[in-house]
Design an enzyme around this catalytic site. Structure first.
Site, PDB file in Angstrom:
ATOM      1  N   GLY A  12     -18.520 -19.717 -17.318  1.00 57.93           N
ATOM      2  CA  GLY A  12     -19.147 -18.565 -17.951  1.00 57.93           C
ATOM      3  C   GLY A  12     -19.202 -17.314 -17.095  1.00 57.93           C
ATOM      4  N   ALA A  82     -27.258 -18.001 -12.278  1.00 54.97           N
ATOM      5  CA  ALA A  82     -27.587 -19.250 -12.972  1.00 54.97           C
ATOM      6  C   ALA A  82     -28.778 -19.077 -13.901  1.00 54.97           C
ATOM      7  CB  ALA A  82     -27.878 -20.349 -11.953  1.00 54.97           C
ATOM      8  N   TYR A 146     -37.649 -18.342 -22.669  1.00 57.48           N
ATOM      9  CA  TYR A 146     -36.448 -17.854 -21.985  1.00 57.48           C
ATOM     10  C   TYR A 146     -36.567 -16.352 -21.743  1.00 57.48           C
ATOM     11  CZ  TYR A 146     -31.633 -16.285 -21.309  1.00 57.48           C
ATOM     12  OH  TYR A 146     -30.504 -15.682 -20.823  1.00 57.48           O
ATOM     13  N   GLY A 177     -26.369  -8.823 -22.955  1.00 56.69           N
ATOM     14  CA  GLY A 177     -26.696  -9.169 -24.328  1.00 56.69           C
ATOM     15  C   GLY A 177     -26.029 -10.477 -24.717  1.00 56.69           C
TER      16      GLY A 177
END
Length: 251
Positions: A12, A82, A146, A177
């Protein structure tokens, strides 16, 4: 040789950032839980002329984070990428799930920053970039904890930028985003997704330019401006559209 440590570097945004930072004369330390996927990401870094080192570490475990600090005590650069997301409504989240988010997204960065910022300040220079979230400005119903953990990281970095002004240590935060990664794949939303490579390049530019608060994507910047300037009215409108716009799982 300039040494840069990147957390969450096996896939990612972290892998994309490590690749974007790679060049001759740099050593990139990739941190993640899976050494095999770290080594695969490292091949792309090495192809660009940098030296790669894999460090397997579970960042949800404080004792392993302390071992990471001892293994790499002196860094020129640090990328705090992370992150974990429970993808569950607040009322359904267990205390263990909430603690895990806070640990990986906020408390582990605090541990790394406490050590490395002190070393960088004593040395007279260093660079830190954190990958945060647009949820620091825009509500995230369905995963409020989160958003809270990423907002805490954002507030910390902004305060530290002021606290360390003039020290030679440069800090930046990228408020990403909705991004197409393994963590978000499979979620339902009408929002267009940015690519991990695009966000990684943004993180690299923030690192090279010495920090700042960066929001990649015109739509994301517009949303942050509206929700920051008109929180009450924008929250009311957003509540009616959240089922369409907020990334969510079927669970």
């Amino acid at each position: 040789m300039e040494t840069i440590l990147v957390t969450g570097a096996s896939r990612g945004i972290g892998a994309a950032t490590a690749k974007a930072l790679a060049r001759a004369g740099r050593r990139v330390i990739g941190v993640g839980r899976n050494r095999r996927t770290l080594d695969e990401a490292g091949k792309r870094v090495a192809d660009r002329g940098a030296t790669w080192c894999s460090h397997a570490c579970d960042l949800s475990q404080p004792e392993q984070v302390e071992e990471l600090v001892r293994a790499w005590p002196d860094l020129d650069g640090l990328v705090l990428n992370a992150g974990v997301s429970n993808d569950v409504q607040f009322g359904r989240a267990t205390p263990e799930q909430v603690q895990n988010e806070l640990q990986v997204n906020y408390l582990t960065p605090v541990t790394l920053l406490r050590h490395h910022l002190s070393r960088m300040r004593n040395r007279g220079g260093g660079r830190v970039v954190a990958v945060g979230s647009l949820t620091s400005f825009v509500p995230f119903p369905g995963n409020a904890t989160y958003a809270a953990s990423k907002s805490a990281l954002y507030a910390l970095l902004r305060s530290l930028r002021v606290e360390l002004r003039g020290s030679g240590v440069q800090l930046g935060i990228v408020l990403a985003g909705y991004t197409d990664t393994a963590m978000t794949r499979g979620m339902r939303t009408r929002l267009p997704a940015m690519t991990a490579d695009a966000v990684g390049r943004t993180a690299e530019r923030a690192y090279e330019k010495g920090g700042g608060v960066v929001i990649p994507g015109l739509m994301n910047r517009a949303a942050a401006g509206v929700f920051g300037a008109f929180p009450d009215s924008s929250d009311l409108v957003f509540a009616r559209m959240s089922q369409l716009l907020v990334p969510q799982t079927d669970g």
